[in-house]
Design a protein around this motif. Structure first.
Motif, PDB file in Angstrom:
ATOM      1  N   LYS A 237      32.832  46.803  33.357  1.00  0.00           N
ATOM      2  CA  LYS A 237      34.240  46.696  33.754  1.00  0.00           C
ATOM      3  C   LYS A 237      34.582  45.246  34.131  1.00  0.00           C
ATOM      4  N   ARG A 238      33.656  44.600  34.849  1.00  0.00           N
ATOM      5  CA  ARG A 238      33.882  43.196  35.251  1.00  0.00           C
ATOM      6  C   ARG A 238      33.906  42.280  34.032  1.00  0.00           C
ATOM      7  N   ARG A 239      33.026  42.528  33.069  1.00  0.00           N
ATOM      8  CA  ARG A 239      33.005  41.742  31.843  1.00  0.00           C
ATOM      9  C   ARG A 239      34.347  41.881  31.101  1.00  0.00           C
ATOM     10  N   ASN A 240      34.857  43.111  31.036  1.00  0.00           N
ATOM     11  CA  ASN A 240      36.156  43.336  30.389  1.00  0.00           C
ATOM     12  C   ASN A 240      37.289  42.636  31.138  1.00  0.00           C
ATOM     13  N   GLN A 241      37.203  42.636  32.468  1.00  0.00           N
ATOM     14  CA  GLN A 241      38.219  41.943  33.259  1.00  0.00           C
ATOM     15  C   GLN A 241      38.202  40.437  32.984  1.00  0.00           C
ATOM     16  N   LEU A 242      37.000  39.867  32.855  1.00  0.00           N
ATOM     17  CA  LEU A 242      36.902  38.435  32.553  1.00  0.00           C
ATOM     18  C   LEU A 242      37.465  38.123  31.172  1.00  0.00           C
ATOM     19  N   LEU A 243      37.212  39.009  30.200  1.00  0.00           N
ATOM     20  CA  LEU A 243      37.785  38.803  28.865  1.00  0.00           C
ATOM     21  C   LEU A 243      39.308  38.908  28.897  1.00  0.00           C
ATOM     22  N   GLU A 244      39.820  39.868  29.658  1.00  0.00           N
ATOM     23  CA  GLU A 244      41.274  40.001  29.797  1.00  0.00           C
ATOM     24  C   GLU A 244      41.871  38.767  30.462  1.00  0.00           C
ATOM     25  N   LEU A 245      41.169  38.224  31.466  1.00  0.00           N
ATOM     26  CA  LEU A 245      41.643  37.017  32.135  1.00  0.00           C
ATOM     27  C   LEU A 245      41.704  35.855  31.155  1.00  0.00           C
ATOM     28  N   GLU A 246      40.691  35.735  30.308  1.00  0.00           N
ATOM     29  CA  GLU A 246      40.686  34.662  29.316  1.00  0.00           C
ATOM     30  C   GLU A 246      41.842  34.831  28.328  1.00  0.00           C
ATOM     31  N   GLU A 247      42.106  36.069  27.932  1.00  0.00           N
ATOM     32  CA  GLU A 247      43.245  36.334  27.033  1.00  0.00           C
ATOM     33  C   GLU A 247      44.566  35.974  27.703  1.00  0.00           C
ATOM     34  N   MET A 248      44.684  36.312  28.989  1.00  0.00           N
ATOM     35  CA  MET A 248      45.912  35.975  29.724  1.00  0.00           C
ATOM     36  C   MET A 248      46.103  34.462  29.793  1.00  0.00           C
ATOM     37  N   ARG A 249      45.021  33.735  30.012  1.00  0.00           N
ATOM     38  CA  ARG A 249      45.117  32.273  30.082  1.00  0.00           C
ATOM     39  C   ARG A 249      45.498  31.686  28.728  1.00  0.00           C
TER      40      ARG A 249
ATOM     41  N   PRO B 139      51.147  31.620  39.226  1.00  0.00           N
ATOM     42  CA  PRO B 139      49.897  30.884  39.458  1.00  0.00           C
ATOM     43  C   PRO B 139      48.764  31.786  39.947  1.00  0.00           C
ATOM     44  N   PHE B 140      49.082  32.785  40.756  1.00  0.00           N
ATOM     45  CA  PHE B 140      48.065  33.719  41.236  1.00  0.00           C
ATOM     46  C   PHE B 140      47.457  34.492  40.069  1.00  0.00           C
ATOM     47  N   GLN B 141      48.313  34.926  39.131  1.00  0.00           N
ATOM     48  CA  GLN B 141      47.813  35.652  37.965  1.00  0.00           C
ATOM     49  C   GLN B 141      46.938  34.765  37.095  1.00  0.00           C
ATOM     50  N   MET B 142      47.277  33.476  37.004  1.00  0.00           N
ATOM     51  CA  MET B 142      46.467  32.546  36.205  1.00  0.00           C
ATOM     52  C   MET B 142      45.049  32.429  36.770  1.00  0.00           C
ATOM     53  N   VAL B 143      44.928  32.424  38.086  1.00  0.00           N
ATOM     54  CA  VAL B 143      43.619  32.236  38.707  1.00  0.00           C
ATOM     55  C   VAL B 143      42.832  33.534  38.774  1.00  0.00           C
ATOM     56  N   TYR B 144      43.480  34.602  39.242  1.00  0.00           N
ATOM     57  CA  TYR B 144      42.755  35.835  39.520  1.00  0.00           C
ATOM     58  C   TYR B 144      42.923  36.923  38.462  1.00  0.00           C
ATOM     59  N   GLY B 145      43.851  36.769  37.545  1.00  0.00           N
ATOM     60  CA  GLY B 145      44.000  37.726  36.459  1.00  0.00           C
ATOM     61  C   GLY B 145      44.720  38.998  36.810  1.00  0.00           C
ATOM     62  N   LYS B 146      45.359  39.049  37.971  1.00  0.00           N
ATOM     63  CA  LYS B 146      46.117  40.242  38.339  1.00  0.00           C
ATOM     64  C   LYS B 146      47.261  39.822  39.248  1.00  0.00           C
ATOM     65  N   ALA B 147      48.195  40.727  39.438  1.00  0.00           N
ATOM     66  CA  ALA B 147      49.346  40.430  40.280  1.00  0.00           C
ATOM     67  C   ALA B 147      48.929  40.347  41.742  1.00  0.00           C
ATOM     68  N   CYS B 148      49.659  39.581  42.505  1.00  0.00           N
ATOM     69  CA  CYS B 148      49.373  39.411  43.933  1.00  0.00           C
ATOM     70  C   CYS B 148      49.872  40.644  44.690  1.00  0.00           C
ATOM     71  N   HIS B 149      49.022  41.206  45.555  1.00  0.00           N
ATOM     72  CA  HIS B 149      49.404  42.355  46.367  1.00  0.00           C
ATOM     73  C   HIS B 149      49.498  41.926  47.823  1.00  0.00           C
ATOM     74  N   LEU B 150      50.560  42.331  48.458  1.00  0.00           N
ATOM     75  CA  LEU B 150      50.765  41.994  49.861  1.00  0.00           C
ATOM     76  C   LEU B 150      49.869  42.863  50.746  1.00  0.00           C
TER      77      LEU B 150
END
Length: 161
Positions: free
Chosen positions: A45-57, A9-20
């Motif tokens: 870089k942020r634009r690419n991260q948002l596109l990657e997040l959309e692909e992950m979703r 669920p964390f990856q779905m929202v933020y697009g990356k793995a949860c770090h302790l």
């Protein structure tokens, strides 16, 4: 949840793995470098991260759909196909019995006679004395085999000496 979607669920929202928090201490140098970078580079870089997040979703939605199809296939495979015809005797599953369950009480009530079978697999039942009619879902019924069992047992008694 991660099994069906392939993401937490964390990856779905933020697009990356949860770090302790412990892991974050070691990344302090990385964070300083990241924050002191060029604004245009950061924006792209942020634009690419948002596109990657959309692909992950989208990938998660596909994984979810595939998982649901597998579960539905497994569920449908376990269903017993029963064909009912008017005039047959059937037993009706008593779903209200769960409230007052006794160890030796039967979950099935009946026998009842099928009066009519509808195309949506609903079945109209009537009591043996023909005083009451009602419509139930065909999945709640099973064939009543009393006469066939008695005939089978008499045949066995005749065969065994």
């Amino acid at each position: 949840m991660k099994t069906s979607l392939g993401l937490s669920p964390f990856q779905m929202v933020y697009g990356k793995a949860c770090h302790l928090p412990i892991e974050m201490e070691h990344k302090a140098l990385w964070a300083l470098k990241f924050l002191n970078s060029d604004p245009h580079e950061t924006q792209s870089k942020r634009r690419n991260q948002l596109l990657e997040l959309e692909e992950m979703r989208l990938h998660a939605y596909d994984s979810s759909r595939n998982y649901k199809e597998k579960v539905k296939f497994y569920h449908d495979k376990k269903l017993i196909k029963r064909v009912f015809t008017p005039g047959q005797q059937v037993l009706l599953f008593n779903s209200r019995l769960k409230l007052f369950r006794g160890k030796l009480k039967s979950k099935w009530s009946g026998p009842f006679v099928i009066k009519q079978v509808y195309p949506n697999k609903a079945v109209e039942l009537e009591t043996i004395d023909k005083k009451r009619n009602w419509v139930v879902n065909g999945q709640r019924l099973k064939h009543y085999l009393r006469g066939e069992v008695e005939q089978f047992s008499t045949v066995l008694m005749l065969v065994d000496p």
